[in-house]
Scaffold this motif. Structure first.
Motif, PDB file in Angstrom:
ATOM      1  N   ILE A  65       0.855  -1.186   0.000  1.00 33.07           N
ATOM      2  CA  ILE A  65       0.000   0.000   0.000  1.00 33.07           C
ATOM      3  C   ILE A  65       0.888   1.232   0.000  1.00 33.07           C
ATOM      4  N   ASN A  66       0.658   2.122  -0.929  1.00 32.34           N
ATOM      5  CA  ASN A  66       1.369   3.398  -0.970  1.00 32.34           C
ATOM      6  C   ASN A  66       0.369   4.539  -0.870  1.00 32.34           C
ATOM      7  N   ALA A  67       0.696   5.522  -0.034  1.00 33.61           N
ATOM      8  CA  ALA A  67      -0.095   6.749   0.037  1.00 33.61           C
ATOM      9  C   ALA A  67       0.833   7.921  -0.241  1.00 33.61           C
ATOM     10  N   SER A  68       0.410   8.783  -1.139  1.00 33.72           N
ATOM     11  CA  SER A  68       1.236   9.920  -1.528  1.00 33.72           C
ATOM     12  C   SER A  68       0.349  11.067  -1.971  1.00 33.72           C
ATOM     13  N   ILE A  69       0.758  12.285  -1.663  1.00 31.68           N
ATOM     14  CA  ILE A  69       0.081  13.459  -2.197  1.00 31.68           C
ATOM     15  C   ILE A  69       0.783  13.920  -3.471  1.00 31.68           C
ATOM     16  N   SER A  70       1.980  13.442  -3.698  1.00 33.72           N
ATOM     17  CA  SER A  70       2.755  13.863  -4.866  1.00 33.72           C
ATOM     18  C   SER A  70       2.107  13.401  -6.164  1.00 33.72           C
ATOM     19  N   LEU A  71       2.075  14.304  -7.137  1.00 34.54           N
ATOM     20  CA  LEU A  71       1.472  14.003  -8.437  1.00 34.54           C
ATOM     21  C   LEU A  71       2.419  14.306  -9.593  1.00 34.54           C
ATOM     22  N   TYR A  72       3.665  14.574  -9.293  1.00 38.08           N
ATOM     23  CA  TYR A  72       4.619  14.919 -10.349  1.00 38.08           C
ATOM     24  C   TYR A  72       5.999  14.435  -9.922  1.00 38.08           C
ATOM     25  N   GLU A 102      -2.889   2.027  -4.425  1.00 39.63           N
ATOM     26  CA  GLU A 102      -2.388   3.399  -4.439  1.00 39.63           C
ATOM     27  C   GLU A 102      -3.443   4.301  -3.798  1.00 39.63           C
ATOM     28  N   MET A 103      -3.030   5.056  -2.790  1.00 40.57           N
ATOM     29  CA  MET A 103      -3.944   5.958  -2.105  1.00 40.57           C
ATOM     30  C   MET A 103      -3.406   7.379  -2.192  1.00 40.57           C
ATOM     31  N   PHE A 104      -4.321   8.327  -2.241  1.00 43.09           N
ATOM     32  CA  PHE A 104      -3.887   9.712  -2.428  1.00 43.09           C
ATOM     33  C   PHE A 104      -3.428  10.327  -1.110  1.00 43.09           C
ATOM     34  N   HIS A 105      -4.326  10.561  -0.201  1.00 40.58           N
ATOM     35  CA  HIS A 105      -3.931  11.222   1.050  1.00 40.58           C
ATOM     36  C   HIS A 105      -4.489  10.473   2.257  1.00 40.58           C
ATOM     37  N   ASN A 106      -4.285   9.162   2.279  1.00 42.51           N
ATOM     38  CA  ASN A 106      -4.752   8.394   3.424  1.00 42.51           C
ATOM     39  C   ASN A 106      -3.746   8.492   4.567  1.00 42.51           C
ATOM     40  N   ASP A 107      -4.190   8.150   5.781  1.00 42.09           N
ATOM     41  CA  ASP A 107      -3.322   8.236   6.947  1.00 42.09           C
ATOM     42  C   ASP A 107      -2.865   6.848   7.359  1.00 42.09           C
ATOM     43  N   LEU A 108      -1.857   6.816   8.215  1.00 41.30           N
ATOM     44  CA  LEU A 108      -1.185   5.558   8.542  1.00 41.30           C
ATOM     45  C   LEU A 108      -2.115   4.570   9.231  1.00 41.30           C
ATOM     46  N   ASN A 193       8.891  28.153 -12.784  1.00 40.63           N
ATOM     47  CA  ASN A 193       9.784  27.579 -11.781  1.00 40.63           C
ATOM     48  C   ASN A 193       9.505  26.105 -11.532  1.00 40.63           C
ATOM     49  N   ASN A 194       8.738  25.492 -12.456  1.00 40.22           N
ATOM     50  CA  ASN A 194       8.415  24.064 -12.379  1.00 40.22           C
ATOM     51  C   ASN A 194       7.577  23.722 -11.153  1.00 40.22           C
ATOM     52  N   HIS A 195       6.793  24.685 -10.656  1.00 45.83           N
ATOM     53  CA  HIS A 195       5.846  24.427  -9.577  1.00 45.83           C
ATOM     54  C   HIS A 195       4.497  24.100 -10.210  1.00 45.83           C
ATOM     55  N   ILE A 196       4.297  22.812 -10.471  1.00 49.25           N
ATOM     56  CA  ILE A 196       3.122  22.378 -11.227  1.00 49.25           C
ATOM     57  C   ILE A 196       1.851  22.453 -10.372  1.00 49.25           C
ATOM     58  N   PHE A 197       1.984  22.200  -9.081  1.00 49.73           N
ATOM     59  CA  PHE A 197       0.839  22.180  -8.180  1.00 49.73           C
ATOM     60  C   PHE A 197       1.102  23.077  -6.978  1.00 49.73           C
ATOM     61  N   SER A 198       0.032  23.403  -6.276  1.00 49.75           N
ATOM     62  CA  SER A 198       0.129  24.145  -5.022  1.00 49.75           C
ATOM     63  C   SER A 198      -0.487  23.333  -3.887  1.00 49.75           C
ATOM     64  N   LEU A 199       0.124  23.414  -2.711  1.00 47.88           N
ATOM     65  CA  LEU A 199      -0.435  22.859  -1.484  1.00 47.88           C
ATOM     66  C   LEU A 199      -1.100  23.984  -0.708  1.00 47.88           C
ATOM     67  N   ASN A 200      -2.318  23.756  -0.251  1.00 46.90           N
ATOM     68  CA  ASN A 200      -3.063  24.810   0.430  1.00 46.90           C
ATOM     69  C   ASN A 200      -3.693  24.276   1.711  1.00 46.90           C
ATOM     70  N   TRP A 201      -3.652  25.096   2.767  1.00 50.66           N
ATOM     71  CA  TRP A 201      -4.376  24.799   4.009  1.00 50.66           C
ATOM     72  C   TRP A 201      -4.591  26.112   4.743  1.00 50.66           C
ATOM     73  N   PRO A 275      -5.066  16.130   7.413  1.00 54.34           N
ATOM     74  CA  PRO A 275      -5.588  17.475   7.156  1.00 54.34           C
ATOM     75  C   PRO A 275      -6.459  17.563   5.909  1.00 54.34           C
ATOM     76  N   PHE A 276      -6.348  16.582   5.015  1.00 59.97           N
ATOM     77  CA  PHE A 276      -7.163  16.586   3.799  1.00 59.97           C
ATOM     78  C   PHE A 276      -8.584  16.091   4.074  1.00 59.97           C
ATOM     79  N   LEU A 277      -8.749  15.283   5.115  1.00 58.24           N
ATOM     80  CA  LEU A 277     -10.063  14.780   5.507  1.00 58.24           C
ATOM     81  C   LEU A 277     -10.526  15.332   6.857  1.00 58.24           C
ATOM     82  N   ALA A 278      -9.640  16.073   7.532  1.00 59.20           N
ATOM     83  CA  ALA A 278      -9.932  16.691   8.826  1.00 59.20           C
ATOM     84  C   ALA A 278     -10.393  15.661   9.861  1.00 59.20           C
ATOM     85  N   HIS A 279      -9.618  14.593   9.985  1.00 63.95           N
ATOM     86  CA  HIS A 279      -9.934  13.643  11.044  1.00 63.95           C
ATOM     87  C   HIS A 279      -8.671  13.040  11.662  1.00 63.95           C
TER      88      HIS A 279
END
Length: 290
Positions: A65-72, A102-108, A193-201, A275-279
């Motif tokens: 099982i892999n969890a990652s927020i990285s998309l590039y 493959e999981m996007f932003h799951n927790d441990l 600057n090759n910043h394809i995505f932004s992280l926001n919170w 933080p992506f699911l707030a739990h």
């Protein structure tokens, strides 16, 4: 289910890399890796080292099982997010018996529970759990002081009769704030600057207080527990059961397991925050038999 071992590599902490701290809002700590190696290559190396260290064959893995927020920059192709890090690890380990998730932003906590449930119905005893993030192509949220540290964590778990329990607690707050990821399609400077995505919170001090209040409730409910309690720490003021200056986000628990190898044989409680699911997820592993 039993945690056998863990390897956590965090640049600027225990491997080569850059370290800093953001100046606003959450004031997250920054841990950045060099850009020379793709995320999947990095994860493959860590996973190989974990199996070799514990003398486990890749043929014995039933689940990856892999969890990652990285998309590039997840593979050597640079512009590819699929098939994903977990599939690359399976391929390079020749772990042909392993199902890959493959999981996007799951927790441990949820990842371990999913792997454990699958192992109870399989002939293979071991599962490999990976958390992999590299944000060289991501724009940090400087206004709100939010970023996620680079890092690769690999945990080896084994099927057993140990009892495992999972509880997810959603944070209810009028100023609900969830982390998100966005594509910088209209931001020419970021793309240059090759910043394809932004992280926001979005930072909200009242929401930060709500997070810590819920953590205080969780720890209070566990005060009579005989288990070792390990909590994730996402920012400097995030309440934690550990006395540490490092805010390593999802790298916190694997890093602690790596540094304190003796506790893996004891009853433990792992508290993750997503933080992506707030739990919060609370995973209890005891020596009680199922």
């Amino acid at each position: 289910m039993q945690i056998i071992d863990a390897i956590s590599e965090v640049p600027g902490l225990n491997i080569k890399g850059n370290r800093g701290k953001m100046q606003h809002g959450f004031e997250c700590q920054i841990f950045e890796a060099d850009k020379e190696k793709s995320l999947s290559e990095w994860a493959v190396d860590v996973s190989k080292n974990l199996l070799l260290k514990n003398n486990i064959s890749a043929d014995d893995l039933g689940v990856i099982i892999n969890a990652s927020i990285s998309l590039y920059d997840t593979t050597s192709l640079g512009n590819t997010s699929a098939p994903g890090v977990g599939h690359e690890v399976q391929k390079h380990l020749s772990a042909t018996n392993a199902f890959v998730f493959e999981m996007f932003h799951n927790d441990l906590g949820n990842m371990i529970k999913i792997a454990s449930d699958f192992l109870t119905h399989m002939d293979h005893q071991y599962a490999l759990i990976i958390q992999s993030n590299k944000f060289s192509a991501f724009l940090k949220d400087d206004e709100n002081g939010f970023c996620i540290p680079d890092g690769v964590n690999a945990l080896l778990i084994k099927s057993s009769n140990n009892k495992i329990e999972l509880e997810n607690i959603h944070i209810s707050h009028p100023e609900m704030s969830k982390a998100s990821l966005s594509f910088n399609a209209g931001n020419e400077n970021a793309l240059k600057n090759n910043h394809i995505f932004s992280l926001n919170w979005k930072y909200d001090p009242l929401f930060k207080e709500a997070l810590n209040s819920e953590m205080k409730n969780i720890l209070s409910n566990l005060k009579d527990s005989q288990a070792t309690i390990i909590t994730e720490k996402w920012f400097s003021e995030h309440l934690s059961s550990q006395d540490t200056e490092n805010a390593l986000a999802m790298n916190t628990i694997p890093s602690y397991l790596q540094e304190h190898s003796e506790i893996k044989k004891q009853p433990i409680t792992l508290i993750s925050y997503n933080p992506f699911l707030a739990h919060y997820s609370i995973l209890k592993i005891t020596h009680d038999e199922i």
